[in-house]
Design an enzyme around this catalytic site. Structure first.
Site, PDB file in Angstrom:
ATOM      1  N   TYR A  84      66.302 -45.475 -10.045  1.00 53.58           N
ATOM      2  CA  TYR A  84      66.175 -44.024  -9.857  1.00 53.58           C
ATOM      3  C   TYR A  84      67.555 -43.423  -9.567  1.00 53.58           C
ATOM      4  O   TYR A  84      68.022 -43.416  -8.429  1.00 53.58           O
ATOM      5  CB  TYR A  84      65.229 -43.679  -8.707  1.00 53.58           C
ATOM      6  CG  TYR A  84      63.819 -44.186  -8.865  1.00 53.58           C
ATOM      7  CD1 TYR A  84      63.291 -44.510 -10.108  1.00 53.58           C
ATOM      8  CD2 TYR A  84      62.995 -44.339  -7.751  1.00 53.58           C
ATOM      9  CE1 TYR A  84      61.990 -44.970 -10.248  1.00 53.58           C
ATOM     10  CE2 TYR A  84      61.688 -44.792  -7.878  1.00 53.58           C
ATOM     11  CZ  TYR A  84      61.186 -45.116  -9.120  1.00 53.58           C
ATOM     12  OH  TYR A  84      59.902 -45.581  -9.239  1.00 53.58           O
ATOM     13  N   TYR A 119      50.989 -44.383  -8.088  1.00 55.45           N
ATOM     14  CA  TYR A 119      52.130 -43.513  -8.384  1.00 55.45           C
ATOM     15  C   TYR A 119      51.732 -42.465  -9.422  1.00 55.45           C
ATOM     16  O   TYR A 119      50.778 -42.646 -10.172  1.00 55.45           O
ATOM     17  CB  TYR A 119      53.374 -44.303  -8.804  1.00 55.45           C
ATOM     18  CG  TYR A 119      53.419 -44.960 -10.157  1.00 55.45           C
ATOM     19  CD1 TYR A 119      53.691 -44.232 -11.311  1.00 55.45           C
ATOM     20  CD2 TYR A 119      53.273 -46.344 -10.281  1.00 55.45           C
ATOM     21  CE1 TYR A 119      53.786 -44.849 -12.560  1.00 55.45           C
ATOM     22  CE2 TYR A 119      53.369 -46.976 -11.521  1.00 55.45           C
ATOM     23  CZ  TYR A 119      53.620 -46.227 -12.654  1.00 55.45           C
ATOM     24  OH  TYR A 119      53.722 -46.832 -13.874  1.00 55.45           O
ATOM     25  N   ARG A 167      52.884 -36.267 -12.328  1.00 53.28           N
ATOM     26  CA  ARG A 167      54.259 -35.740 -12.413  1.00 53.28           C
ATOM     27  C   ARG A 167      54.299 -34.219 -12.392  1.00 53.28           C
ATOM     28  O   ARG A 167      55.112 -33.600 -13.071  1.00 53.28           O
ATOM     29  CB  ARG A 167      54.958 -36.317 -13.647  1.00 53.28           C
ATOM     30  CG  ARG A 167      54.955 -37.845 -13.615  1.00 53.28           C
ATOM     31  CD  ARG A 167      55.605 -38.505 -14.787  1.00 53.28           C
ATOM     32  NE  ARG A 167      55.409 -39.954 -14.695  1.00 53.28           N
ATOM     33  CZ  ARG A 167      55.866 -40.840 -15.562  1.00 53.28           C
ATOM     34  NH1 ARG A 167      56.561 -40.416 -16.605  1.00 53.28           N
ATOM     35  NH2 ARG A 167      55.633 -42.112 -15.410  1.00 53.28           N
ATOM     36  N   ALA A 192      58.888 -35.117  -3.858  1.00 54.52           N
ATOM     37  CA  ALA A 192      59.228 -33.759  -3.432  1.00 54.52           C
ATOM     38  C   ALA A 192      60.716 -33.544  -3.645  1.00 54.52           C
ATOM     39  O   ALA A 192      61.524 -34.436  -3.384  1.00 54.52           O
ATOM     40  CB  ALA A 192      58.864 -33.536  -1.971  1.00 54.52           C
TER      41      ALA A 192
END
Length: 329
Positions: free
Chosen positions: A57, A220, A225, A297
């Site tokens: 990431y 997840y 998304r 977030a």
């Protein structure tokens, strides 16, 4: 906040866990480090003690942000969940080719799914440095690597556990058979997999297996998304570099179909003075087999709203109404 044990371990995590993919910027268009740090800290202030990240990431950016954010929090009060097995920094190709991509500066990268023994140990050392810690609570293989024996991968994780650098082992995107094979080497406490109202494929095999074997499921993309917030419309414009622009879930027809579903459940959200996103998160952690929902977030306001979804109380009848609408979808 509610706290739940992962599998048969004594590791307690918050039912709403901070997902730090978007915080790293990679594939999300950009990142604001200051806002990302503030989001994690604000999340902790309202009870979210668990943070899930990964080296890929932002090619280390997300882990660095997490490490910076938890500096002001007592280490034993947070649970750091990270991953391994997605290499973008190899001198030569190893493992399964995953994707052509670009880093946050626009530089081209080739990413490989690789979980050889020495690579796992190397990645752990790098993650510990970026996270500014001497141990990782849950260390998860990010994706299966068909070129490496599962036993080899988890022998490396077992060594890290013996050394005190890792507390527990988990997997991501693993099938039931792959979990069973990994279990022959060491205890696997969880499987992190995609799950949402509009993406329920894991309920056929993975959920029943994990319930039977007492493995936790970390869901997840429970908000798909951002799609299940109700804020995405068919003519929505994404930032350059945002992977969602090419995703099947973000094509006009699917967006419109999803918004019809959201319109039907919105009255329940309204009756709770909650947003659609909050209702979806609460519903997610009520599903059989789902231990936690990972919620990303980009700023403190979003983080607090995600955490407050735990305050929603749904009756049996309301859950069944939502379930029927989701089944109809």
């Amino acid at each position: 906040m509610e706290y739940r044990n992962l599998g048969n371990s004594d590791l307690q995590v918050s039912a709403i866990t901070f997902g730090a993919w978007a915080a790293g910027g990679w594939m999300w268009g950009s990142t604001d480090r200051k806002e990302a740090v503030e989001a994690i800290q604000a999340s902790y202030d309202v009870g979210v003690t668990s943070i899930d990240t990964a080296p890929i990431y932002g090619q280390g950016t997300s882990e660095e942000i997490v490490g910076e954010a938890v500096r002001k929090i007592s280490r034993d009060k947070v649970q750091l969940l990270t991953k391994f097995g997605m290499r973008w920094d190899l001198n030569s190709a190893k493992g399964d080719f995953a994707m052509h991509t670009k880093d946050n500066n626009g530089k081209a990268l080739d990413v490989y799914r690789y979980a050889g023994k020495e690579s796992v140990i190397y990645e752990c050392e790098q993650s510990l440095k970026r996270l500014r810690t001497d141990y990782i609570d849950l260390y998860q293989i990010h994706w299966p690597d068909s070129t490496t024996l599962i036993s080899e991968t988890f022998e490396a994780v077992s060594r890290l556990i013996e050394q005190g650098k890792v507390r527990y082992a988990g997997v991501c995107n693993y099938s039931s058979a792959q979990i069973a094979e990994a279990e022959q080497t060491l205890n696997i406490v969880s499987n992190q997999v995609a799950f949402s109202m509009v993406n329920r494929g894991i309920e056929a095999e993975t959920v029943p297996y994990c319930i039977k074997q007492n493995k936790s499921i970390l869901a997840y993309s429970p908000l798909q998304r951002g799609l299940l917030t109700g804020k995405i419309h068919s003519s929505y414009t994404f930032q350059e570099g945002d992977h969602r622009a090419s995703s099947p879930h973000f094509q006009p027809d699917f967006i419109e179909k999803t918004n019809v579903l959201l319109d039907k459940i919105k009255p329940i959200a309204d009756s709770k003075n909650a947003s659609l996103g909050q209702l979806v998160l609460r519903w997610t952690i009520e599903r059989p087999g789902i231990t936690i929902a990972l919620a990303g977030a980009r700023n403190a306001q979003q983080a607090i709203q995600n955490a407050q979804s735990i305050d929603i109380q749904l009756t049996t009848e309301e859950i069944e109404t939502i379930n029927q609408l989701v089944e109809g979808f």
